[in-house]
Design an enzyme around this catalytic site. Structure first.
Site, PDB file in Angstrom:
ATOM      1  N   ARG A 260     -37.237  -3.225 -18.828  1.00 16.74           N
ATOM      2  CA  ARG A 260     -36.646  -4.238 -19.694  1.00 16.74           C
ATOM      3  C   ARG A 260     -37.165  -5.650 -19.460  1.00 16.74           C
ATOM      4  NH1 ARG A 260     -30.236  -2.968 -20.287  1.00 16.74           N
ATOM      5  NH2 ARG A 260     -30.549  -4.277 -22.100  1.00 16.74           N
TER       6      ARG A 260
ATOM      7  N   HIS B 191     -35.115   2.097 -28.867  1.00 14.97           N
ATOM      8  CA  HIS B 191     -34.531   1.157 -27.903  1.00 14.97           C
ATOM      9  C   HIS B 191     -33.012   1.139 -28.037  1.00 14.97           C
ATOM     10  CE1 HIS B 191     -35.260  -2.106 -25.037  1.00 14.97           C
ATOM     11  NE2 HIS B 191     -34.278  -2.773 -25.611  1.00 14.97           N
TER      12      HIS B 191
ATOM     13  N   TYR C  91     -29.269 -11.706 -42.955  1.00 16.24           N
ATOM     14  CA  TYR C  91     -29.726 -12.783 -43.832  1.00 16.24           C
ATOM     15  C   TYR C  91     -31.221 -13.067 -43.712  1.00 16.24           C
ATOM     16  CZ  TYR C  91     -24.737 -13.831 -44.195  1.00 16.24           C
ATOM     17  OH  TYR C  91     -23.393 -13.755 -44.411  1.00 16.24           O
TER      18      TYR C  91
END
Length: 821
Positions: free
Chosen positions: A40, A86, A130
């Site tokens: 990570r 993921h 958005y």
């Protein structure tokens, strides 16, 4: 109360191993830490990506969301990435996606976003529903050839799909875009760099695998490649030591300073305009803190702060109070707010192990990865080419025996029988026979036959090329270099971040406003600078005003104009050259004598500055020099790149000779040499061949009697400027350069100006344009500013007009041209 859960009989363990609880906790923590480090937090040294970034790009590739497609909702990209590769939460994926789209975070953004993806004010991105995104073109270079067995794949988290362990990465992404991350017990912070510089360094490493780290670093003392980090927000790095430490040891600390200028307002006050901020600086929060310090009295001299930033860039205006010193305000801002420390830790994964890497090791990781990618791609393409050649060979056999082939097929009971008949008749493979059986009759035309033969020749050439790459390491490395050059040509741009020479956190140069100044040097080596604005332009023939008051027995010897931020090469009568920073000269009033030049230049006894060249004017070409004895010499500017504090030799002189003038030339023009008695010769500068610094030069003009050379001018063959000649008694004239015909070197020349008792000997020769300004100074310290158009244009062999009125016991010391360009 009964239970629906059946009783489960106790079953003894087959083997029980006692373990100390502290050992189990230690091993479990190490396993957890490594999973965070590898899975990570840290980037892979090969493609410069963390797993989440790699998975986002691969998911976009699988979705077809490339730079050539339309934008897709970020939520769909996040969902695809989370569902397939993921499974660590949508917020972590979207944060990574948004950062890859921020042009203020990545030097070369990997995602092309539409919508609000955050700002330098710390505003968060809009919700993923958005915003829209697609891959940036440069991101596709990271995925190029991924379908050609160039990298290993592994199963995804639920074994449904496979994902790449690393991307092929044609771009050295780790250095180019940098990386930051905090793991368990360690962190990484690699700054972004300029793509062109990194690629040049990588190519040098490929050609010189045994090179030192220092060979890759571009410093004032070496011709390396990488100057330092190149932040997307620009600003300035102010200490090279931090760059050196980071590149040689993998760790370093940089001072990054905002870019700002001091401007004069219409009302006569000063304002500080900030146009670039240090990397990862929150602009809005920084302005708030400056305002808080102003209110609390920690910073004085500020009356207003405005944020005028827009889409075109940062613009923060800091208005100074009337009467305050803008340099002092700027110093306070730098000390408290506009200069930050950037700590570099070049930690990345190499063979799944975290390592701190120096610059060479970072490049070696990338180059080694590209070597493996190109090798595997070549093997893949070679096998494809061989397979295609095999099929084409079968088709050529069919074309050569077309009638028999058709008969075999027609006489067969079915397709399998036809294939068997063809294989037996022509010794074909199963694939070849199947392909022939499936051929259309239209492919048996003579035109199709020619196309097949051409394709077969092309495939054979491709096989030969690929085998050469695989069998010759130099050919393989050549492919890598060619691809890197293509990447550079497509995506490289200019640096955003400048590296300032001085290593201090706040340098004296940074505190000096950039302005035009007059520098005065006397015969006894007193020197000072004054603002040019203190001297108003006058009509020719004026006396000027006091610019210096030399002590008794001393006289002004040199005057020139420069910017306080200029770096100058100062040539002396003894043939030495020194490097001078104008801001290091003391600023004094008009009536001050100045300070001893030994404080800024290590001059010898009797040594005087006779010529000054701005280093901004000498990127390439030559420095032409003239001596009193009429010698002329040209030396390449590259010979003057490392002028140290004690000066270096510029020209060798005989005992009775001295250096009088220096000009910058491009090697294709003419040189004009003028003498005290008013003679001037013009000749092709190629007649004076380039020489080293220790050479004396060649004869430029033939002198008669006690005549001595006094000036040098460089001009092009079609130069439309005028030659300005000024005498010691303050008379002068300008004559078109076209009136001075070219002659052979070492002639007597032509009469330029009359040097009778009225005029006196010539003291200055300059090429001027009508819009240029002039600064004229007398030996007693009078300074006059005027313009070239005040001086009449006349022919050669004339007396000229009064340029500056001087007293009977005074003479002109020097003239400097303030170019209008």
């Amino acid at each position: 109360m009964s239970s629906d859960v059946p009783d489960t009989p106790d079953v003894p363990a087959e083997e029980i191993e006692p373990v100390r609880i502290e050992d189990e906790m230690e091993q479990s923590y190490i396993d957890y830490a490594m999973s965070v480090i590898v899975g990570r937090a840290l980037p892979d040294a090969r493609d410069g990506l963390k797993p989440v970034q790699r998975r986002i790009l691969y998911a976009m590739e699988e979705m077809g969301v490339t730079s050539r497609s339309g934008h897709r909702k970020s939520s769909s990209i996040v969902g695809e990435t989370m569902g397939n590769y993921h499974p660590h939460g949508d917020s972590a994926i979207y944060d990574a996606l948004a950062r890859m789209a921020q042009d203020f975070s990545l030097r070369y953004p990997l995602v092309d976003g539409q919508g609000n993806f955050g700002s330098v004010d710390g505003d968060p991105p809009a919700a993923m529903r958005y915003t829209e995104a697609r891959m940036a073109p440069i991101a596709e270079e990271l995925l190029a050839d991924i379908d050609k067995d160039t990298v290993d794949f592994e199963s995804n988290y639920d074994d449904r799909l496979t994902e790449p362990v690393v991307l092929p990465a044609r771009v050295p992404n780790l250095l180019v875009n940098g990386a930051s991350g905090i793991a368990v017990g360690m962190s990484t912070n690699i700054p972004p760099h300029n793509l062109g510089e990194v690629i040049d360094a990588a190519i040098h490493l490929i050609d010189n695998p045994d090179c030192a780290v220092a060979d890759l670093i571009d410093t004032p003392d070496s011709d390396g490649y990488i100057k330092g980090p190149d932040f997307p927000t620009g600003a300035n790095i102010v200490n090279r030591e931090g760059i050196w430490d980071a590149y040689t040891e993998g760790r370093g600390r940089l001072r990054v300073r905002a870019e700002m200028d001091i401007e004069r307002t219409d009302r006569g006050g000063d304002r500080i305009v900030v146009t670039e901020l240090p990397y990862q600086e929150n602009k809005a929060r920084r302005i708030e803190r400056i305002a808080e310090d102003v209110q609390e009295g920690k910073i004085e001299g500020i009356r207003d702060i405005r944020d005028e930033s827009d889409r075109d860039g940062v613009r923060v205006v800091i208005e100074c109070k009337r009467g305050s010193n803008a340099d002092v305000v700027k110093n306070q801002l730098l000390e408290h707010h506009l200069e930050n420390t950037f700590s570099i830790i070049s930690l990345a994964l190499v063979d799944d192990q975290p390592r701190v890497l120096n610059l060479k090791e970072l490049l070696e990781a990338f180059v080694g990865h590209r070597r493996e990618v190109v090798r595997r791609r070549s093997q893949f393409e070679l096998q494809e080419a061989k397979d295609r050649a095999h099929i084409l060979e079968g088709r050529l056999v069919a074309l050569d025996n077309v009638d028999d082939v058709v008969d075999h097929i027609q006489n067969s009971d079915d397709r399998d029988a036809a294939m068997a008949a063809l294989r037996k008749a022509y010794d074909l493979s199963e694939d070849q026979a199947e392909h022939i059986v499936r051929m259309q009759l239209g492919s048996l035309t003579s035109m199709e036959a020619g196309e097949i033969e051409t394709e077969y020749e092309d495939v054979q050439a491709e096989i030969e090329r690929l085998e050469t790459i695989l069998n010759d390491e130099s050919e393989l490395l050549g492919v890598i270099k060619d691809e890197l050059r293509d990447i550079k040509a497509e995506y490289a741009d200019e640096r955003q971040t400048d590296v300032i020479e001085d290593a201090g956190s706040v340098t004296r140069e940074d505190l000096i406003a950039e302005e035009e100044v007059v520098v005065v040097v006397t015969e006894e080596d007193y020197v000072k600078r004054m603002p040019l604005s203190e001297f108003d332009p006058q009509h020719r023939g004026g006396k000027g005003i006091i610019g210096s008051r030399p002590k008794e027995g001393d006289r002004v010897s040199t005057v020139f104009t420069a910017s306080t931020h200029d770096y100058l090469l100062c040539f002396t009568n003894q043939g030495q050259v020194y490097r001078l920073k104008v801001f290091e000269l003391p600023e004094m009033g008009r009536t001050a004598r100045g300070t001893s030049a030994v404080n800024v230049l290590d001059l010898n006894d009797g040594e005087e500055i006779t010529a000054v060249v701005n280093t901004d004017d000498i990127d390439e070409g030559y420095l032409a020099m003239a001596t009193e004895a009429g010698y002329v010499k040209r030396t390449a500017v590259s010979e003057f790149e490392n002028v140290h504090a004690g000066g270096i030799r510029a020209v060798s002189l005989e005992d009775d000779d001295s250096l009088v003038d220096v000009e910058v030339t491009d090697g294709d023009g003419d040189l004009l040499v003028g003498t005290k008695h008013g003679m001037t010769i013009r000749f092709d500068e190629s007649d004076a061949r380039p020489m080293g610094r220790s050479a004396r030069g060649v004869n430029g003009i033939k002198l008669e009697g006690d005549d001595r050379a006094t000036g040098l001018v460089a001009a092009s063959s079609d130069d439309d400027r005028d030659l300005l000649t000024v005498t010691k008694n303050g008379y002068g004239k300008r004559t078109p350069l076209s009136e001075y015909r070219r002659q052979s070197r070492y002639g007597k020349g032509l009469v330029d100006i009359k040097t009778d008792e009225r005029n006196g000997p010539v003291c200055s020769l300059d090429a001027v344009s009508e819009d240029d300004g002039l600064v004229i100074m007398s030996e007693s310290g009078q300074i006059m500013r005027t313009t070239v158009d005040e001086i009449s244009t006349v022919g050669r062999n004339t007396k000229g007009v009064v340029v500056m009125s001087v007293d009977d016991d005074d003479r002109i010391a020097g003239i400097d041209v303030d170019s209008a360009e």
